[in-house]
Write a protein that holds these residues in place. Structure first.
Motif, mmCIF file in Angstrom:
data_model
loop_
_atom_site.group_PDB
_atom_site.id
_atom_site.type_symbol
_atom_site.label_atom_id
_atom_site.label_comp_id
_atom_site.label_asym_id
_atom_site.label_seq_id
_atom_site.Cartn_x
_atom_site.Cartn_y
_atom_site.Cartn_z
ATOM 1 N N ASP A 16 0.993 -1.094 -0.011
ATOM 2 C CA ASP A 16 0.116 0.083 0.145
ATOM 3 C C ASP A 16 0.767 1.250 0.049
ATOM 4 O O ASP A 16 1.655 1.344 1.085
ATOM 5 C CB ASP A 16 -0.650 0.022 1.378
ATOM 6 C CG ASP A 16 -1.826 -0.904 1.341
ATOM 7 O OD1 ASP A 16 -1.859 -1.785 0.305
ATOM 8 O OD2 ASP A 16 -2.625 -1.197 2.366
ATOM 9 N N HIS A 121 -5.646 1.930 -3.961
ATOM 10 C CA HIS A 121 -5.946 2.241 -2.575
ATOM 11 C C HIS A 121 -6.701 3.034 -2.086
ATOM 12 O O HIS A 121 -6.376 4.252 -2.223
ATOM 13 C CB HIS A 121 -4.422 2.421 -1.932
ATOM 14 C CG HIS A 121 -4.246 2.386 -0.509
ATOM 15 N ND1 HIS A 121 -4.946 0.987 0.218
ATOM 16 C CD2 HIS A 121 -3.720 2.819 0.448
ATOM 17 C CE1 HIS A 121 -4.506 1.207 1.349
ATOM 18 N NE2 HIS A 121 -3.642 2.465 1.694
ATOM 19 N N HIS A 155 -6.147 2.020 5.582
ATOM 20 C CA HIS A 155 -6.674 1.692 6.741
ATOM 21 C C HIS A 155 -7.628 0.460 6.949
ATOM 22 O O HIS A 155 -8.162 0.068 8.036
ATOM 23 C CB HIS A 155 -7.374 2.856 7.711
ATOM 24 C CG HIS A 155 -6.416 3.784 7.904
ATOM 25 N ND1 HIS A 155 -5.565 4.125 8.946
ATOM 26 C CD2 HIS A 155 -6.321 5.035 6.843
ATOM 27 C CE1 HIS A 155 -5.065 5.328 8.767
ATOM 28 N NE2 HIS A 155 -5.318 5.836 7.460
ATOM 29 N N HIS A 316 -1.113 3.672 8.229
ATOM 30 C CA HIS A 316 -1.268 2.845 7.330
ATOM 31 C C HIS A 316 -2.573 3.135 6.648
ATOM 32 O O HIS A 316 -3.472 2.405 6.144
ATOM 33 C CB HIS A 316 -1.374 1.342 7.608
ATOM 34 C CG HIS A 316 -0.210 1.128 8.494
ATOM 35 N ND1 HIS A 316 0.940 1.096 8.188
ATOM 36 C CD2 HIS A 316 -0.214 0.971 9.813
ATOM 37 C CE1 HIS A 316 1.882 1.143 9.295
ATOM 38 N NE2 HIS A 316 1.375 0.866 10.206
HETATM 39 ZN ZN LIG Z 1 -3.038 2.954 3.556
#
Ligand SMILES: [Zn+2]
Length: 316
Positions: A16, A121, A155, A316
């Protein structure tokens, strides 16, 4: 030692791309250290989070390919003023990048030419907003030669209808089902078909930060990876891992690059198919008539639909 391994399991490699540049951290570090040295991170080509050349070189060396999921987080400056009062918007904004910038375009070209998958993403607020997600997909596809067929939500945020939205905008798979705090085959050994059609969900088996910190406990981290591979091999499983590109910087995140190499090497030793989800998806699709995935009766019921990730929004 691994006599029960028959080579019919798979390891999917994914990255990612949250923050390809180290930016605000460099400024913060410079202020904290009262030194201008960290500001060198702003200089092109020396950015410590720009790990793409190293990752592709490492994977080429191992003879494998992976998927890179690109984030198109909207700029806070184009949001309604209300958005400015939400801390999550600020956090996302601080790390955002322009997915259409020249160096990202050049990266996409290099990845596609080399056989890597470029995927989506989905941005922080896109799980329940198919219009936004569709726009993000179209922007990405304006840069790619091939259609974008899958990806992962930022996420790991999944809403009750996210997979419907994914399918509606033409995605063929999603890889968001998982956790950033635990690892394992909680969602089963095989990809899922939530609609009993050709839309596939690849559960995430391990995100790098969920594993023991390989900088401090490399043996523990390695044993966790090895055990997952052995379990995957014994169960003909599809195992999917996520390593964020910046974790390949050995100075900033010691141990993660070495752990990744060892994971892939051992998967190959065990006879795994190793590659990006799109390539595996195409194989599943091709084999559909005999694919045990299509007849998996637990494919829908095991999943708590509508989980919004409770993970902290800071990483993230
Ligand atoms: Zn991410």
């Amino acid at each position: 030692m691994h006599a029960d391994v028959d080579g019919s399991f798979a390891l999917c490699l994914t990255h990612d791309v949250d923050r390809p540049y180290k930016t605000y951290q460099a400024l913060y570090d410079a202020l904290r250290e009262r030194s201008l040295r960290p500001l060198r991170a702003f200089a092109p080509r020396t950015n410590p989070f720009w790990q793409f050349d190293d990752i592709t070189a490492l994977e080429s060396d191992l003879g494998v390919r992976s998927a890179f999921y690109l984030l198109n987080e909207p700029s806070l400056f184009r949001q309604p003023w209300r958005a400015w009062t939400e801390p999550t918007h600020w956090l996302e904004h601080l790390g955002r990048y322009d997915v259409t910038a020249d160096d990202i375009r050049a990266l996409v070209d290099r990845l596609e030419a080399g056989g890597w998958e470029v995927g989506l993403h989905g941005s922080y607020h896109s799980p329940g907003d198919p219009g936004r997600l569709g726009r993000e997909k179209r922007v990405l596809e304006s840069m790619t030669d091939r259609p974008v067929v899958g990806g992962r939500q930022h996420h790991l945020r999944l809403g009750a209808d996210s997979w419907h939205h994914h399918r509606a905008i033409g995605l063929r798979y999603d890889a968001s089902l998982g956790s950033s705090s635990s690892y394992g085959f909680r969602w089963g050994y095989r990809p899922r078909r939530p609609f009993d059609d050709d839309f596939v969900v690849f559960p995430l088996t391990a995100m790098e930060v969920a594993l023991p910190d390989p900088g401090e406990r490399f043996v523990d981290a390695w044993e966790a990876c090895r055990d997952l591979l052995v379990e995957a091999a014994r169960n003909d499983a599809v195992m999917t891992v996520l390593w964020h590109p910046r974790y390949f910087n050995e100075r900033e995140f010691p141990g993660y690059r070495r752990l990744y190499r060892r994971l892939v090497e051992h998967a190959l030793e065990l006879g795994a198919w190793v590659g990006p989800p799109r390539a595996l998806y195409e194989r599943l699709d091709y084999d559909r008539g005999t694919d045990p995935i299509t007849s998996d009766p637990t494919a829908v019921d095991g999943f708590e639909r509508g989980v919004e990730s409770s993970e902290r929004p800071t990483s993230h």
